[in-house]
Every structure is written in structure tokens, then in C-alpha cells.
Design an enzyme around this catalytic site. Structure first.
Site, mmCIF file in Angstrom:
data_model
loop_
_atom_site.group_PDB
_atom_site.id
_atom_site.type_symbol
_atom_site.label_atom_id
_atom_site.label_comp_id
_atom_site.label_asym_id
_atom_site.label_seq_id
_atom_site.Cartn_x
_atom_site.Cartn_y
_atom_site.Cartn_z
ATOM 1 N N ASN A 1 45.233 -7.127 -6.064
ATOM 2 C CA ASN A 1 46.555 -8.105 -5.892
ATOM 3 C C ASN A 1 46.852 -7.687 -4.745
ATOM 4 O OD1 ASN A 1 48.554 -9.624 -5.646
ATOM 5 N ND2 ASN A 1 48.800 -9.344 -7.767
ATOM 6 N N ASN B 1 57.166 -19.471 -7.246
ATOM 7 C CA ASN B 1 57.456 -18.213 -7.911
ATOM 8 C C ASN B 1 58.264 -16.960 -7.067
ATOM 9 O OD1 ASN B 1 55.969 -15.951 -9.318
ATOM 10 N ND2 ASN B 1 54.506 -17.002 -8.386
ATOM 11 N N CYS C 1 49.731 -11.458 -3.795
ATOM 12 C CA CYS C 1 51.218 -11.730 -3.925
ATOM 13 C C CYS C 1 51.714 -11.839 -2.845
ATOM 14 C CB CYS C 1 51.919 -9.996 -4.629
ATOM 15 S SG CYS C 1 53.251 -11.145 -5.416
ATOM 16 N N ASN D 1 45.413 -17.163 -4.503
ATOM 17 C CA ASN D 1 46.407 -16.213 -4.819
ATOM 18 C C ASN D 1 47.775 -17.198 -4.505
ATOM 19 O OD1 ASN D 1 48.783 -14.990 -5.139
ATOM 20 N ND2 ASN D 1 47.641 -12.541 -5.556
#
Lengths: 452, 433
Positions: free
Chosen positions: A133, A75, A136, A201
């Protein structure tokens, strides 16, 4: 099964079960998270809150393997593009309806000031925990966040310290796998005081190329960019990194939430066996919806019942001691393939896999049947035939040593018994059968038109 | 009570003969092809008389190279589409699929083959081109599967080819003699059209070659002659009443049905004599054409039947009744057949009333025709004798298909026709060196 208790206390974050939704599209809204809780999920990590972003259209690409859709998913979607205020209001609402479920806010901002502010915001909204996070690998990293932080242990350590200074709820640091040694960022996080870790991740990836436009998937107006890869295909990488942390003396006391290709109860059990005490799922939900948790929960309960476990802590980490360095494996252990002729369907994939891809230890039958024959003395016990065999329990690996001897390379080294040259009888491949190169010439490629 | 209502329109006819192997859609082909194990030395390839590289073409379908899949099929078999539809795949490729060893469903190879070949035919994809003209000419007698396969192969090798066909349509028994639920007339004809458009052989229809003078003329004009005439009319039973109206051969029955379709009238009571595939087909089709009662009477036991089990099962499902160990003694009737009297092994007799008696007793050999061609030897069963190159005992004459193998499948003819073309090529090359 009535005495099984699936509830967890993960670094102080309590949840009715270890099944959490990973921070991702399925946790974009309060609606989705409440629907998931109704379906049986025990916790959810909210889709990352942070700075304003603009998303693109066409965001996911997938690997389809034969008839399997989405064996891997990639993605290029960014963190939430919904207003922070909306997300905070919904966090508050979800917690009102589900006070005993875990709602964790995933965060990604830049400056210390921003981190302080957003930590306070989500705590005020009622979040049970925070996940940082640092993983990413697309888009956000170009702006100095996400995996750009996860790949710089010092920066990561600093931000963890900022957050620990501000936070009153437990903090999970989510790691990127896009790094050569996962223990570097993990140590930085632990030394920064993180309450827990989560991994992995997504993996930086190009999932495929459109053969007409020559653009990578997902295609955005004739172009594409690297994405983050997840789904069943990444599980082995996740398991390995999980083991690296769970087996590390300085990290292993920090709770770890396992992420990466989890779809079935077997995946869940494997992650727990390698030390995870909560699991996070995204792709399986994006593929099958929240209802996929039914199979995970039923299977986990069955496993625990069969094995006599009451809580997941009864077996968490039990596989960790069995993952050792190669040099500690027993060199005397010997298995040889065995074909059950009653089950064999004669596809001969074992023969060709062994002959072309391994050790020339499976002969074609000469008796008119199609059941191949194991050449015991050539079989190195590599497992390949049993892996390619399409029939359940047709090829098994039979133990041939009597188990009385154990000796590892490390022990041999200590004892000065390692081979010193290639003809040293203490070496492995000495005297092992290999065909003459010219024996290959008998296999001519057949021309089926009959013209040549 | 009959299972099927008499069809009166083309739609009703189609409803009574639904395709046995309907065309797969893309998703079905994708999921089905994914099941293929890609066996080593796959048994399906050996079971196919043309040795198509089946695992390869199935893998090609699965990877989206459908055109390549069709090329793989045609590389081995010039009638790849027809064979996908009419082959007894249960006995051949699919019957040998390794999945069947564990009682699992075999790959649907025939339908996958149709999927790939249908795709290129519908898209009019060019897959073939004739070889450079070598100045040599070959005459082919009979536009059946053997003749068409021979023609295609010869064109690839650079020969000019003219086919002489006695009937109005090409593909022989594919269009004239196959059960309609296996392949429609349009489907049978389309493949020849597809091949002919790309390879450019000529077919002279309604042009029987039936006397010595015609063969002499062919010899004069062509470098070689290929015989692919198949078999003759239904053989005689040699019992009284055989010449009555209302008594037909199974081959002739199927041909008339296929040509007239819904306009073909099958009467109420049908008796089919025989136990081979054509007899069973004729019985099956009579039932599907609305006959009230259809008896299939075979002189030996059920186990001795030449027909495939699945063909007999199809007939039973259509409402056919099997009668075994009964030999026809005579066909009764004044001006028209009204019934057949049979005898049991114990000497007793019984009578079955019939408005139509179909003789499924096999086709006669081409003896009369071959009389015009001295030096073409036949064996004790009347089959034309050929060598490995498919050359007959008369130099320059090659033969293949039913007249050589005594009556087999379309796929056998297709393979032999191709081998004969290669034999012709070899022979002409040797002659010139």
C-alpha cells in the site's frame, strides 16, 4: 456461454475470476471476505495490515449528483485497527475454506525489519500474494507511509526491493494517483522487481463543506481533513493511468490490477480492454453489498459470449493501441450531428448547449415545432449535443468524410504542411462561422414578476 | 351499487375525498425534482398562465433551496400554493412537459409546487414585504383569486389596499367552488392568511358592494377600484319545474358541500345536467357523498364536453354514469323534484327519476351589479371589457378574473389580478405626471 473460463492467473496468483475486492473496509474481516467469496468474488485484498492506528469517528463523505447517491466517495479511515494476530488467524481460516480463491495481504509498515517480519507473517498465514500500500493519501502519509512512499519513486523502489528479497509469493505494488506522472512510480516498482502493479489508490480530496459549520466532510468534531476519493467519479482518471502503464514499453509486461470506480460489467470490460487482468472493487460494494458482483459477472460473460472470447486474456489490452497521442488523430475525419425528429422531445438542451457552450451550430426551429435544427456548415462534430440529449439514440453523429483520406498533425508536420499564421487556409478555424458579439444583446434575461 | 358510503364524520368525509395531489415528503421531492431536464425555454413555463420559472424552482428544490423555490413561484403567482393544488396541471404545465413527447411520465410540477410553498407556509417564512407607503389607496371588490393577487401586488408597490368581500371567507371559488379532493378549506384559507400576514391588506368580510351609492363612496375614498367579483349564480335552464325544491345550481351545490362537509346530505338519486367541469365535479362529489345513482346528462356528445377528460374519468371512477345527447325538457315533481324528462335528437323522450337535480349549466354574468356602474362595457357574452392594463371602460375601474375572462381557472384570475395591479399603478402614476 459454457466455454467461457473466467479464471485468471495474475502474476502467479490464481483466482476463479477477475473480480477482487480492493483493500478497504469490505475486506476488514474474515467474515466479510468469506461472505464475498460465497457471493461470487474471486479474490480479496485484505484491509491493509501494518502498524497500530487509532481511527476517528465519522469517516466517509460522498458526492451525490442529483438523484445519484455516492457518485463519489471520500474516506479518512486508516489501515486496519484490528490486532495483527487476529487478521493472520482469519487469513488462515479463509484459506482453509476457500483454498482456490485469491487472498492477498495488503501491507504498510516502515522499516526494513518490519517489512521482512510482516511479509513472513502473512506468508505463514497462507496469503496467496502481497500488495504494497503505497497509495493511502490521508493520515498514514503524515507518518511517512502510504502515498508518502508512492510519491517518492526512490523510496518506493527501495521498499519494493526489500519486499522482493523477503517474499516468496507474488508482490503487487499499489500506486497512488496523487502524482504528476504515474509512470515514475510504476517504473520504480518494476525496476525494484515487483511481480505486478495495481492502480489507482484514492485521490486526495475534499468532498464538500458543511454550510453551517464550515467544516469539510466527513466532519470530526467541527474539523475535517483531506480524504481519499473513489467511486464512479474517479473511473476516468483510473482508466487514463492504467493506459499510461499498459502502453509503456518497460511496464506493459507487468500484470496490472485495475482499480477505480468499477461498479458494472461495462467498467470491468473497459479496464480489461485497457490492459488490466484483474479488477478490484470497493465503493460499489460499500454501496450495494457483495451481491453487486452478480451483474458484473453476468455482463462480462454476455460480452465475452457476444464477442466470442473464452478467457479475459483474449481481449485484455485490445483498446491500448487505439489510445494514441492527439497528433496522430486523423484530421480528415468529419462527423456532423443529426437529430431524429421522431424521437426529439423538444427540450432544446442541444440548442442551448451548442449556442452557449460550444459552436452555435444548432438553431431553434422556425416552423412552430420544438425540434432544433443542425446548421451543418457550423457543426464541428464535437458531440456535445448528443451528450446532453436526454433521449436514447435521438442525436447521432453522422460521418461525412468518405474515409479515403487520413492525415494527422504529425504527418503534416513531417510534410511541412502545418499552418504558419492565423490566416493560413491550412489552419482549422479559418472562415468558421461565429456570430457577431452584438447578436448576444437580443437575449434579455426575463423578469417573471413582471414588475421591472 | 354506489362506490362510496355516505360520510358521517369528518374522517369519513376525508376518506371519501382523498387529496388528488398529496403533499410530497422531502425524499419524494428530491427524487422527483432530479428528473427535471432544465429544458431551454421550457414549454411548461409557457403553458403556465402565470409563467412561473418552473425549471428554476424545481432545480432549487433539488439543491435544497426550498425557500428560494417558493420565492420563485410567488414571484410569478401570488396563489402559488392553491394553484399547485387546483390547477388542471394535466392540461397546463405537466401536459406540456417534454417527457410526454416520448410517452414518459411528466414531472409532477403541481406537487413540487405544493412542496415548496407548503414548506414556507408551515415554517411561516417571511418572503414578502410591502413597498414603501405611497399614500395611495385602492379598493378591491371581491376577495377571490383575482382580488387577492391584485391586493398582494399593490401592497408590494406601496398602496394601501382594502378588500370588500360579500361572503364570510376569502379565496372565492378556491374555497367555495373547488372539488374537495383538490384543496381543503383549511388549505385554501391558509395561503391568504400567509400572504395577508406579510403584506398587510385589509379584508372586510360579509361586506357586499352592491349598489351605486356604495360604489360612489368607494370612488370618494380610494384612488382606484378593482372589480374581481367573478360570476353570478347558476344560469337558468328555462324549463318547467326549475323552481321546485330539490333543484340546485352546481356552483351552489359545491359551495354547500364545502361548507357543510360531512353534514351535507346528498340524497339517493342525483341527476346532473351539463358537461362542463363544474357539472362533472358536482356529479363526482354526489357519488363520493354516497348517492346511490348519479347520472351526468349532457345535451351533446362526449367529445363536445367542456370538462377535461381527466375530470370526467375521475367522475366515472367514482361511479357516475354519463348520458349523452339528451336535452332536459322538464323537471317533474309535486312539491319537490322527482325526476327529469329528456329528449333525444331523434325526438324520443326518456325519464330519469331524481331526488336531486343539479344544474351544471354555467354561471350567469354580473349584469345586475354592473347596472349600477354606468360606462362599464361588456361584450356580447356579458364579459367586462378591459384594455391591456385591465382597465374597464369606466376610468379608474379595473377588473380581472372570471368577470373578464368569462370563467376560467384560479391561475388565470391570479395572473390577471396581478396584471391589473400593475395597470392600476401605471394609471395612477400617469395621472400624477
Amino acid at each position: 456461454m459454457s466455454n467461457i473460463d473466467l479464471s485468471i492467473n495474475f502474476a502467479g496468483i490464481k483466482a476463479p475470476n477477475p473480480f477482487w475486492l480492493a483493500s478497504a473496509p469490505p475486506t476488514n474481516t474474515g467474515y466479510q471476505i468469506m461472505k464475498a467469496f460465497e457471493a461470487g468474488w474471486g479474490g480479496a485484498v485484505w484491509k491493509t495490515l501494518g502498524v497500530p492506528v487509532q481511527n476517528v469517528s465519522s469517516r466517509y463523505g460522498s458526492i451525490n449528483y442529483r438523484d445519484t447517491r455516492m457518485a463519489g466517495l471520500n474516506n479518512i479511515e486508516l489501515i486496519t485497527d484490528r490486532p495483527l494476530a487476529d487478521n493472520l488467524r482469519e487469513i488462515e481460516e479463509v484459506k482453509k475454506y476457500f483454498p482456490n480463491h485469491a487472498v492477498i495481504a495488503s501491507l504498510m509498515v516502515e522499516s526494513k525489519k518490519e517489512w521482512f517480519q510482516i511479509v513472513k507473517d502473512v506468508e505463514n498465514a497462507g496469503a496467496d500474494g502481497i500488495e504494497l500500500n503505497f497509495g493511502c493519501p490521508h493520515g498514514m502519509c503524515e507518518r511517512g507511509m502510504g502515498s508518502a512512499v508512492g510519491q517518492e519513486p526512490e523510496v518506493l523502489n527501495t521498499i519494493v526491493q526489500w519486499v522482493m528479497e523477503a517474499a516468496t509469493v507474488p508482490v503487487i505494488t499499489k500506486l497512488t494517483p496523487n502524482i504528476s506522472d504515474i509512470t515514475d512510480p510504476a517504473l520504480a516498482a518494476v525496476r525494484g522487481g515487483t511481480s505486478a502493479l495495481s492502480l489507482i489508490n484514492t485521490i486526495k480530496s475534499i468532498v464538500g463543506i458543511d454550510l453551517d459549520t464550515y467544516a469539510p466532510y466527513p466532519v470530526v468534531d467541527g474539523k475535517g481533513t483531506n480524504g481519499g476519493y473513489c467511486g464512479p467519479a474517479v473511473k476516468p482518471i483510473a482508466l487514463h493511468m492504467l493506459k499510461e502503464l499498459a502502453g509503456h514499453p518497460e511496464i506493459r509486461n507487468t500484470p496490472i490490477s485495475g482499480i477505480g470506480g468499477i461498479e458494472t460489467w461495462r467498467d470491468v470490460v473497459e479496464f480489461i480492454l485497457l490492459g488490466a487482468t484483474s479488477v478490484q472493487v470497493c465503493t460499489a460494494v460499500m454501496h450495494y453489498g457483495f451481491g453487486i458482483v452478480r451483474e458484473m459477472e453476468a455482463g462480462l460473460r454476455q460480452f465475452m459470449s457476444d464477442k466470442g472470447y473464452s478467457t479475459i486474456y483474449d481481449f485484455a489490452g485490445k483498446a491500448v493501441p487505439n489510445v494514441v497521442e492527439w497528433k496522430n488523430l486523423n484530421l480528415h475525419y468529419k462527423v456532423v450531428a443529426s437529430i431524429n425528429a421522431d424521437k426529439c422531445i423538444g427540450c432544446q438542451l442541444c440548442h442551448i448547449a451548442c449556442d452557449d457552450g460550444a459552436h452555435q451550430a444548432i438553431a431553434l426551429p422556425t416552423n412552430g415545432s420544438r425540434v432544433p435544427e443542425i446548421i451543418d456548415e457550423n457543426c464541428v462534430g464535437c458531440n456535445l449535443c448528443s451528450l446532453v440529449c436526454p433521449v436514447e439514440e435521438c442525436i447521432t453523429m453522422e460521418r461525412r468524410d468518405d474515409g479515403s483520406q487520413t492525415e494527422s498533425w504529425a504527418e503534416r508536420t513531417m510534410a511541412g504542411k502545418v499552418p504558419e499564421h492565423f490566416n493560413d487556409p491550412r489552419g482549422g478555424g479559418v472562415g468558421h462561422f461565429v456570430p457577431e458579439p452584438s447578436a448576444a444583446l437580443q437575449y434579455k434575461r426575463k423578469d417573471r414578476s413582471g414588475r421591472k | 351499487m354506489a362506490e362510496y358510503k355516505r360520510p358521517e364524520t369528518p374522517q369519513e368525509y376525508q376518506r371519501n375525498f382523498p387529496p388528488k395531489k398529496p403533499l410530497m415528503n422531502t425524499s419524494e421531492a428530491y427524487y422527483e425534482s432530479a428528473r427535471c431536464l432544465y429544458c431551454y425555454d421550457a414549454p411548461c413555463m409557457d403553458a403556465c398562465p402565470t409563467h412561473i420559472d418552473i425549471p428554476l424552482f424545481i432545480k432549487q428544490i433539488n439543491t435544497g433551496n426550498v425557500k428560494g423555490a417558493a420565492a420563485t413561484i410567488y414571484d410569478s403567482n401570488w396563489l402559488g400554493n392553491a394553484c399547485g393544488k387546483v390547477c388542471p396541471t394535466e392540461q397546463l404545465c405537466e401536459g406540456s412537459c417534454v417527457y410526454t413527447e416520448q410517452d414518459m411520465k411528466p414531472l409532477q410540477i403541481g406537487r413540487l409546487q405544493n412542496f415548496a410553498t407548503e414548506a414556507v407556509m408551515q415554517a411561516k417564512t417571511n418572503l414578502f414585504k410591502p413597498g414603501p407607503d405611497n399614500g395611495r389607496r385602492v379598493a378591491i371588490v371581491g376577495a377571490g383569486p383575482a382580488g387577492i393577487a391584485c391586493a398582494c401586488e399593490l401592497r408590494v408597490l406601496g398602496y394601501s389596499v382594502e378588500i370588500f368581500e360579500a361572503k364570510a371567507l376569502p379565496t372565492g371559488l378556491t374555497v367555495y367552488g373547488t372539488a374537495p379532493y383538490k384543496i381543503t378549506n383549511e388549505e385554501a384559507l391558509r395561503e391568504n392568511e400567509y400572504l395577508q400576514q406579510q403584506l398587510g391588506y385589509t379584508v372586510h368580510y360579509n361586506h357586499p358592494i352592491q349598489n351605486a351609492a356604495q360604489f360612489a363612496e368607494l370612488e370618494k375614498q380610494f384612488d382606484a377600484v378593482f372589480l374581481g367579483l367573478g360570476l353570478g349564480a347558476t344560469a337558468q335552464l328555462n324549463i318547467p319545474g326549475e323552481e321546485l325544491p330539490g333543484v340546485v345550481g352546481a356552483v351552489e351545490f359545491v359551495e354547500e358541500l364545502r361548507m357543510k362537509q360531512h353534514a351535507f346530505q346528498v340524497p339517493e338519486r342525483v341527476v346532473v345536467i351539463g358537461g362542463g367541469n363544474t357539472a362533472v365535479d358536482a356529479a363526482s362529489e354526489s357519488a363520493r357523498m354516497g348517492a346511490q345513482s348519479v347520472h351526468l346528462v349532457y345535451r351533446r356528445t362526449k367529445a363536445d364536453m367542456g370538462a377535461y377528460d381527466f375530470e370526467y374519468a375521475t367522475a366515472l371512477a367514482a361511479g357516475v354514469q354519463g348520458v349523452f345527447e339528451a336535452s332536459p325538457l322538464r323537471i317533474e315533481g309535486e312539491n319537490k323534484a322527482s325526476g327529469v324528462t329528456f329528449s333525444r335528437p331523434d325526438g324520443s323522450e326518456f325519464h330519469l327519476p331524481a331526488d336531486l337535480v343539479i344544474k351544471g349549466t354555467g354561471q350567469a354574468k354580473q349584469g345586475a351589479l354592473l347596472a349600477h356602474l354606468p360606462n362599464i362595457s361588456t361584450d356580447a357574452k356579458g364579459r367586462v371589457v378591459v384594455d391591456a392594463a385591465h382597465q374597464t371602460t369606466r376610468p379608474g375601474y379595473f377588473a380581472a378574473g372570471d368577470m373578464v375572462n368569462g370563467g376560467a381557472e384560479v391561475v388565470n384570475a391570479a395572473y390577471e389580478g396581478k396584471l391589473a395591479a400593475q395597470g392600476i399603478h401605471q394609471w395612477i402614476q400617469n395621472k400624477n405626471t
